[in-house]
Write a protein that holds these residues in place. Structure first.
Motif, PDB file in Angstrom:
ATOM      1  N   UNK A 198       0.816  -1.214   0.000  1.00  0.00           N
ATOM      2  CA  UNK A 198       0.000   0.000   0.000  1.00  0.00           C
ATOM      3  C   UNK A 198       0.849   1.263   0.000  1.00  0.00           C
ATOM      4  N   UNK A 199       2.034   1.241   0.593  1.00  0.00           N
ATOM      5  CA  UNK A 199       2.811   2.463   0.742  1.00  0.00           C
ATOM      6  C   UNK A 199       3.157   3.127  -0.595  1.00  0.00           C
ATOM      7  N   UNK A 200       3.852   2.452  -1.522  1.00  0.00           N
ATOM      8  CA  UNK A 200       4.194   3.146  -2.780  1.00  0.00           C
ATOM      9  C   UNK A 200       2.977   3.411  -3.650  1.00  0.00           C
ATOM     10  N   UNK A 201       2.020   2.489  -3.662  1.00  0.00           N
ATOM     11  CA  UNK A 201       0.864   2.648  -4.530  1.00  0.00           C
ATOM     12  C   UNK A 201      -0.083   3.723  -3.992  1.00  0.00           C
ATOM     13  N   UNK A 202      -0.347   3.700  -2.686  1.00  0.00           N
ATOM     14  CA  UNK A 202      -1.187   4.733  -2.096  1.00  0.00           C
ATOM     15  C   UNK A 202      -0.563   6.113  -2.199  1.00  0.00           C
ATOM     16  N   UNK A 203       0.766   6.186  -2.030  1.00  0.00           N
ATOM     17  CA  UNK A 203       1.462   7.468  -2.166  1.00  0.00           C
ATOM     18  C   UNK A 203       1.364   7.988  -3.587  1.00  0.00           C
ATOM     19  N   UNK A 204       1.566   7.119  -4.570  1.00  0.00           N
ATOM     20  CA  UNK A 204       1.459   7.529  -5.973  1.00  0.00           C
ATOM     21  C   UNK A 204       0.052   8.021  -6.292  1.00  0.00           C
ATOM     22  N   UNK A 205      -0.960   7.328  -5.779  1.00  0.00           N
ATOM     23  CA  UNK A 205      -2.357   7.741  -6.017  1.00  0.00           C
ATOM     24  C   UNK A 205      -2.613   9.116  -5.406  1.00  0.00           C
ATOM     25  N   UNK A 206      -2.087   9.346  -4.195  1.00  0.00           N
ATOM     26  CA  UNK A 206      -2.318  10.613  -3.510  1.00  0.00           C
ATOM     27  C   UNK A 206      -1.609  11.778  -4.188  1.00  0.00           C
ATOM     28  N   UNK A 207      -0.393  11.559  -4.696  1.00  0.00           N
ATOM     29  CA  UNK A 207       0.407  12.646  -5.258  1.00  0.00           C
ATOM     30  C   UNK A 207       0.121  12.907  -6.731  1.00  0.00           C
ATOM     31  N   UNK A 208      -0.329  11.896  -7.455  1.00  0.00           N
ATOM     32  CA  UNK A 208      -0.436  12.007  -8.908  1.00  0.00           C
ATOM     33  C   UNK A 208      -1.258  13.201  -9.394  1.00  0.00           C
ATOM     34  N   UNK A 209      -2.414  13.507  -8.807  1.00  0.00           N
ATOM     35  CA  UNK A 209      -3.196  14.627  -9.347  1.00  0.00           C
ATOM     36  C   UNK A 209      -2.626  16.008  -9.050  1.00  0.00           C
ATOM     37  N   UNK A 210      -1.527  16.099  -8.297  1.00  0.00           N
ATOM     38  CA  UNK A 210      -1.076  17.399  -7.804  1.00  0.00           C
ATOM     39  C   UNK A 210       0.387  17.671  -8.158  1.00  0.00           C
ATOM     40  N   UNK A 211       0.721  17.546  -9.440  1.00  0.00           N
ATOM     41  CA  UNK A 211       2.104  17.726  -9.875  1.00  0.00           C
ATOM     42  C   UNK A 211       2.658  19.098  -9.586  1.00  0.00           C
ATOM     43  N   UNK A 212       1.846  20.149  -9.738  1.00  0.00           N
ATOM     44  CA  UNK A 212       2.324  21.513  -9.487  1.00  0.00           C
ATOM     45  C   UNK A 212       2.550  21.769  -8.006  1.00  0.00           C
ATOM     46  N   UNK A 213       1.930  20.996  -7.163  1.00  0.00           N
ATOM     47  CA  UNK A 213       2.029  21.179  -5.712  1.00  0.00           C
ATOM     48  C   UNK A 213       2.631  19.939  -5.050  1.00  0.00           C
ATOM     49  N   UNK A 214       3.596  19.318  -5.727  1.00  0.00           N
ATOM     50  CA  UNK A 214       4.148  18.060  -5.216  1.00  0.00           C
ATOM     51  C   UNK A 214       4.777  18.239  -3.843  1.00  0.00           C
ATOM     52  N   UNK A 215       5.472  19.365  -3.635  1.00  0.00           N
ATOM     53  CA  UNK A 215       6.100  19.594  -2.336  1.00  0.00           C
ATOM     54  C   UNK A 215       5.076  19.758  -1.240  1.00  0.00           C
ATOM     55  N   UNK A 216       4.057  20.554  -1.500  1.00  0.00           N
ATOM     56  CA  UNK A 216       3.019  20.781  -0.502  1.00  0.00           C
ATOM     57  C   UNK A 216       2.240  19.506  -0.209  1.00  0.00           C
ATOM     58  N   UNK A 217       1.878  18.759  -1.278  1.00  0.00           N
ATOM     59  CA  UNK A 217       1.142  17.507  -1.077  1.00  0.00           C
ATOM     60  C   UNK A 217       1.990  16.491  -0.331  1.00  0.00           C
ATOM     61  N   UNK A 218       3.272  16.412  -0.672  1.00  0.00           N
ATOM     62  CA  UNK A 218       4.160  15.493   0.023  1.00  0.00           C
ATOM     63  C   UNK A 218       4.328  15.889   1.480  1.00  0.00           C
ATOM     64  N   UNK A 219       4.362  17.205   1.728  1.00  0.00           N
ATOM     65  CA  UNK A 219       4.488  17.689   3.107  1.00  0.00           C
ATOM     66  C   UNK A 219       3.279  17.296   3.937  1.00  0.00           C
ATOM     67  N   UNK A 220       2.091  17.488   3.383  1.00  0.00           N
ATOM     68  CA  UNK A 220       0.889  17.146   4.129  1.00  0.00           C
ATOM     69  C   UNK A 220       0.800  15.641   4.345  1.00  0.00           C
ATOM     70  N   UNK A 221       1.232  14.861   3.347  1.00  0.00           N
ATOM     71  CA  UNK A 221       1.283  13.411   3.509  1.00  0.00           C
ATOM     72  C   UNK A 221       2.243  13.034   4.632  1.00  0.00           C
ATOM     73  N   UNK A 222       3.431  13.646   4.627  1.00  0.00           N
ATOM     74  CA  UNK A 222       4.400  13.366   5.684  1.00  0.00           C
ATOM     75  C   UNK A 222       3.897  13.783   7.057  1.00  0.00           C
ATOM     76  N   UNK A 223       3.189  14.913   7.114  1.00  0.00           N
ATOM     77  CA  UNK A 223       2.612  15.360   8.385  1.00  0.00           C
ATOM     78  C   UNK A 223       1.626  14.328   8.916  1.00  0.00           C
ATOM     79  N   UNK A 224       0.784  13.809   8.024  1.00  0.00           N
ATOM     80  CA  UNK A 224      -0.176  12.788   8.441  1.00  0.00           C
ATOM     81  C   UNK A 224       0.533  11.533   8.928  1.00  0.00           C
ATOM     82  N   UNK A 225       1.590  11.135   8.229  1.00  0.00           N
ATOM     83  CA  UNK A 225       2.324   9.929   8.613  1.00  0.00           C
ATOM     84  C   UNK A 225       2.968  10.087   9.980  1.00  0.00           C
ATOM     85  N   UNK A 226       3.687  11.182  10.184  1.00  0.00           N
ATOM     86  CA  UNK A 226       4.360  11.366  11.469  1.00  0.00           C
ATOM     87  C   UNK A 226       3.375  11.691  12.579  1.00  0.00           C
TER      88      UNK A 226
END
Length: 407
Positions: free
Chosen positions: A329-357
């Motif tokens: 689930x980790x790589x596939x769920x991450x790809x699904x979450x980030x894919x629609x937001x290419x222009x905001x990859x840093x922000x989306x990745x940050x919010x994902x990391x915030x949720x994880x930690x």
């Protein structure tokens, strides 16, 4: 770098240099935590605190890691990745050196917080850089291979930490992770460079950032897969935090045996990482993600069944199942979450990391305060987290893939 920008993101190949960078950045936080776990008894004795009090060095790391990512991801979308990567690695190295000289628990916690603030930038930007360079199935493959490589560091680091502690004392482990951060910085500066061109950068106005985070936080295309991944990853970090109490205090393993136990988990993550993109090519990312969550829940329930009288074999089987599901689930769920937001990859990745930690901090806190033996507390947390992750992912599995958001 023009060499990296020529091929289409969906066609670009994952080179060894890019893989080393992505894996190193992604693994930095777990490496800095796992390498010191076998030395917990000696660290506690040296600082004059109990193992439970020493757990504050883990929870404080998770909290700082969670909140720091929100700022790092935002800044990287506005200024680019380069200086955030290099600055984060410099901060991480400085925090590691402070930990090496700590003579009180408070001093150690300060060093760990500084470590976390640097490592969080590295972690969030590993996903953002992957999204800069890859797209679609190529992104899922890149994240899966990154996960495979990144698993080696936290998986084998307890063995390295045990050896370093035995030969030179626990303080040298912090010097080693500081050196690893310096190597990553040098490699990035020489071989990779900026991956987020000026034309794709976003506004850093406070209102624009708050609005962007707000839109992401309520967008089900991001929130549902991100929360599913975060609940499972939070369980993994809870396992890291609980491992010394469960395996050393509860089941009588030595520090070396704890290291061996962690090392064997790498094989499970390797297998899952190789399977994830291949199964996704055949059945789709969402279907395989659901399978991964079912497997993680099965492992959690197996651990729960033996929680009252755990054995090493039962515990190992349960964790192996959980890791296999997490690895899908980790790589596939991450790809699904980030894919629609290419222009905001840093922000989306940050919010994902915030949720994880955030999930990791909550899980580790509950593991230490639940009035149960450590193995039972861990079983309760993993079962609840994986069941909720599965429930949240159901709408994702039923939805069709969507195109990238351009604005």
């Amino acid at each position: 770098m023009s060499a990296l920008s020529k091929p289409a993101a969906s066609e670009r190949r994952l080179s060894g240099g890019i893989l080393f960078l992505l894996a190193g950045l992604a693994a930095l936080g777990a490496l800095a935590t796992n390498i010191i776990l076998p030395a917990f008894p000696r660290i506690g004795a040296s600082l004059g605190v109990s193992s439970q009090e020493l757990g504050l060095s883990l929870s404080s790391f998770f909290v700082a890691f969670a909140f720091g990512q929100l700022l790092a991801g935002t800044l990287s979308d506005g200024f680019g990745r380069k200086w955030l990567v290099l600055g984060g690695l410099a901060v991480f190295a400085a925090g590691s050196v402070l930990c090496a000289f700590a003579d009180t628990l408070s001093f150690l916690i300060v060093g760990r917080v500084i470590q976390a603030l640097g490592a969080c930038a590295a972690s969030v930007l590993s996903r953002a850089i992957a999204r800069d360079l890859f797209d679609g199935d190529a992104l899922a493959r890149a994240l899966a291979l990154t996960m495979i490589a990144a698993a080696a560091a936290p998986g084998f680091s307890p063995l390295l930490g045990t050896a370093l502690d035995a030969l030179f004392g626990w303080r040298i482990t912090f010097v080693v992770v500081a050196a690893f951060g310096a190597v990553l910085a040098l490699h990035y500066a020489r071989r990779i460079g900026e991956t987020h061109p000026t034309g794709r950068r976003t506004s850093l106005a406070a209102s624009a950032v708050a609005s962007a985070y707000g839109r992401l936080a309520v967008d089900p295309r991001f929130l549902l897969p991100a929360l599913s991944v975060s609940l499972v990853i939070g369980g993994l970090y809870t396992f890291f935090a609980a491992a010394p109490a469960v395996l050393m205090s509860g089941l009588g393993l030595t520090a070396f045996e704890l290291g061996l136990s962690f090392a064997t988990t790498v094989l499970i993550v390797f297998a899952a990482g190789f399977l994830a993109p291949r199964l996704a090519d055949r059945w789709g990312q969402r279907t395989v993600g659901m399978i991964g969550l079912f497997i993680a829940l099965a492992g959690s329930l197996f651990m729960f069944a033996f929680a009252a009288a755990p054995t090493f074999m039962a515990f190992t089987i349960a964790i192996a199942l959980y890791l296999l599901g997490m690895g899908l689930i980790n790589p596939l769920g991450t790809a699904i979450a980030l894919h629609p937001f290419g222009r905001q990859a840093g922000l989306a990745s940050a919010l994902l990391g915030f949720l994880q930690m955030g999930c990791a901090a909550i899980g580790a806190s509950f593991a230490s305060v639940l009035p149960l033996q450590p193995s039972a507390s861990l079983a309760v947390i993993l079962t609840a987290g994986s069941a909720l992750a599965l429930l949240v992912f159901v709408p994702v599995a039923m939805r069709q893939p969507e195109a990238e958001v351009q604005a």
